[in-house]
Design a protein around this motif. Sequence first.
Motif, short mmCIF file in Angstrom:
data_model
loop_
_atom_site.label_atom_id
_atom_site.label_comp_id
_atom_site.label_asym_id
_atom_site.label_seq_id
_atom_site.Cartn_x
_atom_site.Cartn_y
_atom_site.Cartn_z
N SER A 18 0.65 -1.39 0.01
CA SER A 18 0.05 -0.07 -0.14
C SER A 18 0.83 1.23 0.10
N GLY A 19 0.34 2.25 -0.54
CA GLY A 19 1.06 3.47 -0.59
C GLY A 19 2.21 3.78 -1.76
N THR A 20 2.23 2.72 -2.48
CA THR A 20 3.28 3.13 -3.62
C THR A 20 2.77 3.81 -5.04
N GLY A 21 1.59 3.87 -4.77
CA GLY A 21 0.92 4.64 -5.86
C GLY A 21 0.28 3.79 -6.74
N LYS A 22 0.29 2.48 -6.42
CA LYS A 22 -0.20 1.34 -7.28
C LYS A 22 -1.60 1.59 -8.01
N SER A 23 -2.39 2.02 -7.21
CA SER A 23 -3.88 2.25 -7.83
C SER A 23 -4.13 3.28 -8.76
N LYS A 79 5.37 -7.77 -15.59
CA LYS A 79 5.18 -7.81 -14.27
C LYS A 79 6.10 -6.49 -13.78
N ILE A 80 5.19 -5.81 -13.02
CA ILE A 80 5.84 -4.82 -12.29
C ILE A 80 5.78 -4.68 -10.91
N PHE A 81 6.75 -4.40 -10.12
CA PHE A 81 6.49 -4.44 -8.71
C PHE A 81 7.03 -2.92 -8.13
N LEU A 82 6.16 -2.18 -7.62
CA LEU A 82 6.33 -0.88 -7.13
C LEU A 82 6.69 -1.00 -5.74
N THR A 83 7.71 -0.12 -5.67
CA THR A 83 8.22 -0.04 -4.11
C THR A 83 8.15 1.40 -3.58
N SER A 128 0.12 -17.38 -0.82
CA SER A 128 0.03 -16.35 -1.82
C SER A 128 0.75 -14.98 -1.04
N PRO A 129 1.89 -14.92 -0.45
CA PRO A 129 2.05 -14.10 0.08
C PRO A 129 2.54 -12.71 -0.70
N LEU A 130 2.57 -11.46 -0.21
CA LEU A 130 3.03 -10.32 -1.06
C LEU A 130 4.62 -10.59 -1.29
N ALA A 131 4.89 -10.52 -2.62
CA ALA A 131 6.31 -10.97 -2.93
C ALA A 131 6.59 -10.47 -4.39
N LYS A 132 7.81 -10.17 -4.72
CA LYS A 132 8.23 -9.85 -6.25
C LYS A 132 8.45 -11.03 -7.05
N ALA A 133 7.83 -11.14 -8.11
CA ALA A 133 8.02 -12.24 -9.08
C ALA A 133 9.57 -12.15 -9.43
N ASP A 134 10.15 -13.17 -9.74
CA ASP A 134 11.63 -13.02 -10.30
C ASP A 134 11.92 -12.37 -11.51
N ASP A 135 10.58 -12.31 -12.27
CA ASP A 135 11.03 -11.71 -13.70
C ASP A 135 10.07 -10.37 -13.69
N ALA A 136 9.80 -9.62 -12.46
CA ALA A 136 9.30 -8.56 -12.36
C ALA A 136 10.32 -7.37 -12.49
N VAL A 137 10.04 -6.23 -13.12
CA VAL A 137 10.66 -5.07 -13.25
C VAL A 137 10.31 -4.26 -11.87
N GLU A 138 11.40 -3.86 -10.99
CA GLU A 138 10.94 -3.28 -9.94
C GLU A 138 11.15 -1.57 -10.11
N VAL A 139 10.12 -0.91 -9.54
CA VAL A 139 10.18 0.63 -9.71
C VAL A 139 10.12 1.16 -8.35
N ASP A 140 11.06 1.76 -8.02
CA ASP A 140 11.16 2.65 -6.53
C ASP A 140 10.50 3.90 -6.73
N THR A 159 7.44 11.58 -8.71
CA THR A 159 6.03 12.04 -8.84
C THR A 159 5.02 11.00 -9.26
N LEU A 160 3.82 10.84 -9.09
CA LEU A 160 2.83 10.05 -9.77
C LEU A 160 2.95 10.09 -11.11
N GLN A 161 3.19 11.31 -11.67
CA GLN A 161 3.37 11.46 -13.11
C GLN A 161 4.53 10.57 -13.64
N GLN A 162 5.54 10.85 -12.80
CA GLN A 162 6.66 9.94 -13.57
C GLN A 162 6.73 8.45 -13.34
#
Length: 228
Positions: free
Chosen positions: A17-22, A149-153, A192-204, A209-212
């Motif tokens: 939560s709070g990573t700007g996912k929605s 697959k994208i993982f937002l942090t 099904s825990p919250l976890a980053k898939a091995d082939d996901a692109v991580e975006v910190d 900004t949200l726009q970026q």
Amino acid sequence: MENGAAKPVIVAIDGPSGTGKSSTSKAVAAQLGLSYLDTGAQYRAITWWMVANGIDIEDPTAIAAVAGKPEIVSGTEPGNPTITVDGIDVSGPIRTQEVTSKVSAVSAVPDVRARITELQRSLATSAEGGIVVEGRDIGTTVLPDADLKIFLTASPEARAARRSGELKGADVNATREALVKRDAADSSRKTSPLAKADDAVEVDTTELTLQQVIECVVTLVEEKRAGK
């Protein structure tokens, strides 16, 4: 299908939560003409139903016994993502503090996850033009074969500040503690825990900004569509 048109892509966006996912998922879907599914809303919807029907949230067996009862229908229009339970619009009620405080417990019950995962898969596979699906276990469990697959942090501080901004008048420290607690519950559950898939692109997103963030994800999707 390959008649010059962009092929339909299934995009999984996970993260706490709070990573700007929605906001990101909705904007990307709208910009690229894709459907959109907020899987968290489905877990909130089944939690709302449990609370409304007096089911003991502390009792996984009681929750499992009725997991198949509520009829949950999700609209996938990014501009107006609707959600109903047994024909009742619950888009407002599912965002209450009561539901928020209980959703992790309900979501941890395997029967609930099996039911909702099935619902999510059928919605994703029937989205003709492609879909952006956001949640916590989409890339790992729900749609392991997603095209992208994208993982937002983001740092807990940044996330708490964003959530407090959304929750008018919320105390940032209390919000941060609640987020950290929710992360721990979601990351440590057996199913099904919250976890980053091995082939996901991580975006910190901490410094973005949200726009970026939206621009970054749109670029990733367009590259995938172009077959890069």
